[in-house]
Structure formats: structure tokens, C-alpha cells
Design a protein around this motif. Sequence first.
Motif, PDB file in Angstrom:
ATOM      1  N   ASN A 282       7.437  57.665  38.983  1.00  0.00           N
ATOM      2  CA  ASN A 282       6.295  57.014  39.625  1.00  0.00           C
ATOM      3  C   ASN A 282       5.688  55.943  38.742  1.00  0.00           C
ATOM      4  O   ASN A 282       5.425  54.823  39.189  1.00  0.00           O
ATOM      5  CB  ASN A 282       5.223  58.057  39.979  1.00  0.00           C
TER       6      ASN A 282
ATOM      7  N   SER B  51       4.586  50.304  52.970  1.00  0.00           N
ATOM      8  CA  SER B  51       4.697  50.514  51.531  1.00  0.00           C
ATOM      9  C   SER B  51       5.184  49.226  50.908  1.00  0.00           C
ATOM     10  O   SER B  51       6.109  48.588  51.425  1.00  0.00           O
ATOM     11  CB  SER B  51       5.670  51.650  51.202  1.00  0.00           C
TER      12      SER B  51
ATOM     13  N   THR C 206       1.262  57.675  47.238  1.00  0.00           N
ATOM     14  CA  THR C 206       1.663  56.706  48.260  1.00  0.00           C
ATOM     15  C   THR C 206       0.523  55.781  48.653  1.00  0.00           C
ATOM     16  O   THR C 206       0.762  54.689  49.165  1.00  0.00           O
ATOM     17  CB  THR C 206       2.157  57.447  49.524  1.00  0.00           C
TER      18      THR C 206
ATOM     19  N   PHE D 261      11.295  55.745  43.719  1.00  0.00           N
ATOM     20  CA  PHE D 261      10.129  56.241  44.448  1.00  0.00           C
ATOM     21  C   PHE D 261      10.546  57.282  45.484  1.00  0.00           C
ATOM     22  O   PHE D 261       9.840  58.281  45.687  1.00  0.00           O
ATOM     23  CB  PHE D 261       9.397  55.089  45.137  1.00  0.00           C
TER      24      PHE D 261
ATOM     25  N   PHE E 226       8.155  57.816  54.233  1.00  0.00           N
ATOM     26  CA  PHE E 226       8.353  56.923  53.088  1.00  0.00           C
ATOM     27  C   PHE E 226       9.783  57.012  52.565  1.00  0.00           C
ATOM     28  O   PHE E 226      10.455  55.993  52.349  1.00  0.00           O
ATOM     29  CB  PHE E 226       7.362  57.282  51.977  1.00  0.00           C
TER      30      PHE E 226
ATOM     31  N   ASN F 152      12.641  53.892  52.811  1.00  0.00           N
ATOM     32  CA  ASN F 152      13.205  53.294  51.597  1.00  0.00           C
ATOM     33  C   ASN F 152      14.709  53.535  51.496  1.00  0.00           C
ATOM     34  O   ASN F 152      15.456  52.630  51.090  1.00  0.00           O
ATOM     35  CB  ASN F 152      12.489  53.848  50.364  1.00  0.00           C
TER      36      ASN F 152
ATOM     37  N   TYR G 119       5.302  61.438  53.146  1.00  0.00           N
ATOM     38  CA  TYR G 119       6.438  61.448  52.217  1.00  0.00           C
ATOM     39  C   TYR G 119       7.757  61.362  52.973  1.00  0.00           C
ATOM     40  O   TYR G 119       8.679  60.657  52.563  1.00  0.00           O
ATOM     41  CB  TYR G 119       6.413  62.727  51.375  1.00  0.00           C
TER      42      TYR G 119
ATOM     43  N   LEU H 255       4.588  54.097  58.703  1.00  0.00           N
ATOM     44  CA  LEU H 255       3.911  54.561  57.507  1.00  0.00           C
ATOM     45  C   LEU H 255       2.448  54.150  57.468  1.00  0.00           C
ATOM     46  O   LEU H 255       1.567  54.962  57.163  1.00  0.00           O
ATOM     47  CB  LEU H 255       4.638  54.019  56.264  1.00  0.00           C
TER      48      LEU H 255
ATOM     49  N   SER I 152      -6.329  56.630  50.208  1.00  0.00           N
ATOM     50  CA  SER I 152      -5.916  56.392  48.831  1.00  0.00           C
ATOM     51  C   SER I 152      -6.770  57.157  47.836  1.00  0.00           C
ATOM     52  O   SER I 152      -6.319  57.445  46.722  1.00  0.00           O
ATOM     53  CB  SER I 152      -5.978  54.894  48.513  1.00  0.00           C
TER      54      SER I 152
ATOM     55  N   LEU J 144       9.106  61.092  45.336  1.00  0.00           N
ATOM     56  CA  LEU J 144       8.369  61.724  46.435  1.00  0.00           C
ATOM     57  C   LEU J 144       9.132  62.908  47.020  1.00  0.00           C
ATOM     58  O   LEU J 144       8.523  63.859  47.508  1.00  0.00           O
ATOM     59  CB  LEU J 144       8.069  60.693  47.519  1.00  0.00           C
TER      60      LEU J 144
ATOM     61  N   LEU K  30       0.670  52.335  47.057  1.00  0.00           N
ATOM     62  CA  LEU K  30       1.758  51.508  47.588  1.00  0.00           C
ATOM     63  C   LEU K  30       1.418  50.952  48.977  1.00  0.00           C
ATOM     64  O   LEU K  30       2.042  49.983  49.421  1.00  0.00           O
ATOM     65  CB  LEU K  30       3.050  52.317  47.653  1.00  0.00           C
TER      66      LEU K  30
END
Length: 469
Positions: free
Chosen positions: A229, A325, A80, A344, A176, A180, A173, A405, A269, A348, A83
Amino acid sequence: MEKETENRSILDASEGQTYQTYGEFSGSIQNMKDDVMDQRDGPKASPGTDIELDEEGLSSSLKTTNTECIMHLLKGMLGTGILAMPVAYKNGGLWVSLGVVLLIGVICTHCMQILVQAGIELTKRTGLTDLDYSDVMEQAFATNDRTRKWSKVARISVNVFLLITQFGFCCVYNVFIAENIQQVVEHAHDFSLNDKAYIAFVGLLVVPYVMIKSLKTLAPFSTVANLLNWFGIIVVIANLVQDLPDYKIRSPVGKLNTLPLFFGQAIYSFEGIGLVLPLHNKMRTPAAFPGMTGILTLGLTITICLYNVVGFYGYLKYGDDAKGSVTLNLPSDNWLYLSTKLMFAVALFISYGLMFYVPFNIIWPFLEKRYTARTKKELPKYAEYVCRFSLVCVICGMSALVPHLDLLISLIGAFASSFLALIFPPLIQLVTFQCSKMTWTLNITIILLGFFGFVVGTYSSLLEISKTF
């Protein structure tokens, strides 16, 4: 605990023991991650199978090649975090972010290198093998006369921060997936629900999934998640490089109050340091892993490039509209981009089970052992399921508390990743080796940078989160 015989304690050679006396809570998280990767690599030889073992007692056929190792490294790094790079660039500014992400990447690569070097040295010094992050931290302190009394505390500190990051990943997660799915559902149907309702819905979906105890059952799903992914990242990059505006319209430097958020999101990250030692331990040719031209440097170079590509072009294209994201910025009127968001989300969701497996198998034996020690009775079988359900509820509650997020990623990165990626590795090197004044200066600088990022980043993240209430 499942697979105890495969995850033997480094400090206790007796068969089937995974947790030391003081380690009922601080059992090795890295061995669990190693265990996850073992399942991805394929089935193990059954007992009694006639196989050729190397000097460590492990079949060479079960060890990873250089190509497999770099693929595992990229899997661990590209989650993640990549993104979220466009929103990180928004907080840091176009050109400042480009330079700082590169700098942080170089520093994190250096920290991973010295962690591996310390692991190699401590293996020679103690005769112990397959040392993970917490093992290296403990042995570094234990083999130094001045720090020996702090060795257990050092080990527990590493595991606590690893535990925080794993639960943090689960929260990220959860949010996210919810965001989405929300975009896809609201595009397909003319109605909207509260963000927290979608988070609760994801929590309900996750409950039966986390009841799966066996990694063998989860392993095939992990392969599907990896494919989704990679395909999704390709689609995202293809979208970002189209119809780009002039770079001059984007701010080269972020605002002072958003720069700490950028630090937390950037360091989040690079939270793949927990996999470095298990990857090195599993290689057929471990000497190919460290060094300037090694597998680790190559993998991190690819990672840094991809981070900067997604971050730079994502912010250049979407500007201040960049969201937590980049998938949330993809057009909702195109079936390919809608499918990418769902891919995605599915990827996840699948990875959630593996992320949950790691901390649960630290917490549950701790609770079980404490209960047995106090009551002289064993916990009923259903207690484990109750514990799994309760942890999912806690994760959902934390996700609903901070359903943003970008802020969630910044908080986890600044609070936990600063220690794991920047503070602990230089400390390990200073305790393990006789370092020159230049090395001392470099390491103290990195530690101070990490601590400064921890304080300022955590404070700024909490401040921004408080404004959302």
C-alpha cells in the motif's frame, strides 16, 4: 470463538465471555479490530510467562509506542478512500473540494477527539477499562438518568453501522480488485469480459482465503499488504505531479447533483473512527494520544494532507476522466504502473481476510447461539464454512449489483459513515458531559450536518446507481 479469553466482555467479568446476554449480536466489533492489530504487533506472551504487568494487567511491552500508534492510525485511514479522492474532487469541483475535505477532516478530527475524551471520562466514572466505540455509546447512555433505558439500543445501533461499513468495505475491495485485474488482463490479452465475470472470479479466489480462521495465520500477510500500500501510494503521487495542466481548465465548483456524491465519497475516506479507541487503549502513554498536539491530531493532519494532495492533483491531471480509483487512470503501457495496479489488488485481497474476520465473528456466534437455544443442539462443524461461503456469495452479489466503485463508496460513506463519524460522537458528548450552550450549538450543528449528508447523500447515490441499470 477464537481468542475469547483475550476479548473479554467489558460488562461481564467471567472468563472467556465475549458476548453479553443482549450482545450475542452486538458483541464488540472494536475488540475484533483491536485483536487484528494485536496480531500485527507481534506474538503474545504464552501462559505462565514471567512478565511485568501494569495496573491494568497488561504487559507494558505489549503496548504500542507513539510511533507505532501513529503508524497504525495511518494504516487505518489510508485505504481505498484515498484512491477515490480524484473522483470525489470531480464531483465537488477543484476548489470547493479542497476546502470541504479540509473542513470535513477538521470536523472528523474533532469528533474523534470528543469520542476519546468521553471514553476517558466514562472509564473514570464506571471503573471499566478498554472501552470501545459501542461500549462508550452504551455507558454514555447508561450513566445518564434520562437516557439509561436506551443504552442497549444505542450500543446495538453503533455495532449495526460498524457491521454495515465492514461488509461495505468488502464490497468495495471486491470491485476494486476486479477492476484493476481487468485492466491488466485486457492490456496483456486482446479480449474482454463482463465486469461481473471479474467480480465472480475474485469471489472464487476469496473463498478459500476467508476459510482461514486464525488471525495468527493472516498477520504476516497483513504486513506485506501494508508495504504494498505505501509503495503504491508513493508511485501514484509521483505520477500525479507530472505534466500537470493549468488549474483554470478545471471546474472550481461541482454540479449541484454531484455534490452529495462528493460528500459520501469524502466522508467514506475518514472512516477510521472505529480504530481510535482501541489505539488509545493500547498505548504505553495514552495521555499523548488526544489533544491539539497529540498523536490523533498529527495522524489526521497527515491524512488530510495526503487526501488533498491525491484528490487535488488527481483531478487536476485527469479532470472529468477521473475514475473510481486513481489506479484505473494510471497508464497501462508502463510496467511500473501495471505492477502498481496489481500491488494494490494484492494488498486489498490480503486485507479482505481481515475485513471479513471482523463482521463474521459478530454474526457467527449470534447464529450459533440462536440455533442452540432453539434446537438444543450444536451446529455441525461444516456449518461455519457454509456460513463463510454464503457471506462471500452475498458480498459478491452486492458487488455485482453495483459494480461502480465511485457510487459504491459514495453510498457506504453517506449511509453508514455519516452516523459513525459525524452523528454518534457529538451525541455521546452531549449525553456524557454537562455541556455549555456553545457546545450544544456546535454538536447539534454537526449532527444536523451528518443527518443531512446521510439523507441527501444516500438518496443521490441510490438515484445514480438506479441509472446504471
